[in-house]
Design an enzyme around this catalytic site. Structure first.
Site, PDB file in Angstrom:
ATOM      1  N   HIS A 191     103.653  69.604  63.814  1.00 15.27           N
ATOM      2  CA  HIS A 191     102.921  70.869  63.889  1.00 15.27           C
ATOM      3  C   HIS A 191     101.447  70.672  63.529  1.00 15.27           C
ATOM      4  CE1 HIS A 191     106.987  72.581  63.876  1.00 15.27           C
ATOM      5  NE2 HIS A 191     106.446  73.677  64.358  1.00 15.27           N
ATOM      6  N   LYS A 204      99.963  74.590  59.317  1.00 16.58           N
ATOM      7  CA  LYS A 204     101.315  75.095  59.014  1.00 16.58           C
ATOM      8  C   LYS A 204     101.622  74.813  57.544  1.00 16.58           C
ATOM      9  CE  LYS A 204     106.106  75.046  60.620  1.00 16.58           C
ATOM     10  NZ  LYS A 204     106.168  76.524  60.644  1.00 16.58           N
TER      11      LYS A 204
END
Length: 294
Positions: free
Chosen positions: A178, A182
Site C-alpha cells: 500500500h 496507510k
C-alpha cells in the site's frame, strides 16, 4: 437534550417530473469528505442521478465549499466539523472514510440516530463487528450498516479464489502493498483473506519461523504469514503465493487508482437502505454469497 431520531429511507425526496422522472434519490453525507477517498466518493455521488450529496464532514476543512473540491460548483454544501450536520441536512446514508481512531465513534453515532452507514475505513475487526450487531439490536434495528475491508470488486474476487486454492495448497503466504500514508498494517483485506484461507484449508501448515533479522518473516495469522509493504507510488495491491510439490500458484490483484473502489462504494450506498442489519463485505451485494466458492 437528545437529538431526535430520524426515520431514514422513508423520508427520501422525490426527484423528477410529474410522470415519475428519475424517482426517489438517496441523500448522502460523507465523513472524511476532503480526504483522498472522500473527495472521490463525493464526486461519484454528485455524478449519480440516483444520489444527492447533502453533507460533508471534515473538521480540518470546515467551512470550505465542498462543490469546489470535487469540480461540482453546483453542489451548495459547505464542509462541516459537526456530525449533527448530517441530521440537519436530512442525510439518509452516511459514508465513512475517516481514520481507524474515529470510525467506531461515527458508527455508534449513526446507529443511535437511526441513520444508515457504509464504512470503508479500516480498523473494523471481529470485536467491532460484534459491537455493531449489539448496537443495532439495542436500537431496534432502525438502521443498517455495510462494512467492507475492500470495495474493489477484483479484491473481493481474489479473496474467493484464495479460499478455493487453500483447499489444495495449504502452504501459503500473503504480500500486501500500500501507499506510505496507510496507517494500519497489515491491511484489513489481507487479514480477511488469511481468515478465509485458514478456514478453507484441509490441513494446517506453518512455515519456518527462524529469523536472523527480527520481523523479516512477517506476521503470523493462523499459520499464514503476512508481509506488509508501504511505499510511495503504490495504491493498494495484494499477492497470495501458494506452494505445493514441484509447483507454485500466485494470485494477485492491483488497484492502480483509488477510483477502483468507487463502484463498490456506490453499490453499497444504494443497497444499504434495504439490507437489514449488518452486512460485511461486498459479496452479498454482488450476489456472490449464493455462489459456492468451489
Amino acid at each position: 437534550m437528545d437529538t431526535p431520531r430520524r426515520e431514514g429511507p422513508r423520508d427520501r425526496i422525490e426527484h423528477g417530473d410529474a410522470d415519475g422522472g428519475l424517482g426517489p434519490v438517496i441523500r448522502v453525507g460523507v465523513l472524511g469528505a476532503a480526504g483522498r477517498m472522500g473527495r472521490l466518493i463525493c464526486k461519484a455521488v454528485a455524478d449519480d442521478p440516483e444520489l444527492v450529496l447533502v453533507a460533508g464532514i471534515n473538521p480540518s476543512r470546515a467551512g470550505e465549499p465542498l462543490g469546489r473540491l470535487i469540480d461540482h460548483p453546483e453542489v451548495d454544501v459547505r464542509i462541516s466539523d459537526e456530525l449533527d450536520t448530517l441530521l440537519q441536512s436530512e442525510t439518509e446514508v452516511a459514508v465513512d472514510f475517516t481514520t481507524p481512531a474515529a470510525v467506531m465513534e461515527n458508527v455508534r453515532w449513526a446507529i443511535e440516530h437511526a441513520m444508515h452507514i457504509v464504512v470503508g475505513t479500516t480498523g473494523i475487526g471481529p470485536a467491532e463487528l460484534a459491537e455493531i450487531e449489539r448496537l443495532l439490536e439495542a436500537e431496534g434495528n432502525e438502521s443498517n450498516v455495510v462494512v467492507a475491508p475492500n470495495f474493489a470488486i477484483g479484491a473481493v474476487l481474489l479473496q474467493r479464489f484464495a479460499a478455493a486454492a487453500a483447499r489444495f495448497f495449504p502452504a501459503a503466504e500473503i504480500i500486501e502493498l500500500h501507499h506510505e500514508g496507510k496507517v494500519d498494517a497489515p491491511s484489513g483485506t489481507s487479514l480477511a483473506t488469511a481468515d478465509r484461507m485458514a478456514k478453507a484449508r484441509s490441513e494446517a501448515w506453518e512455515g519456518p519461523a527462524s529469523e536472523t533479522v527480527e520481523g523479516v518473516r512477517g506476521g503470523d495469522v493462523q499459520g499464514i504469514r503476512i508481509h506488509s509493504v508501504r511505499l510511495p507510488g503504490l495504491v493498494a495491491h495484494q499477492e497470495v503465493v501458494f506452494g505445493g510439490v514441484g509447483q507454485t500458484l500466485t494470485l494477485r490483484h492491483d488497484s492502480l487508482q483509488r477510483v477502483s473502489f468507487v463502484p463498490g462504494v456506490i453499490l453499497a450506498i444504494k443497497a444499504v437502505t434495504t439490507r437489514r442489519g449488518l452486512t460485511v463485505g461486498l459479496e452479498p451485494l454482488l450476489g456472490l454469497d449464493q455462489v459456492p466458492e468451489s
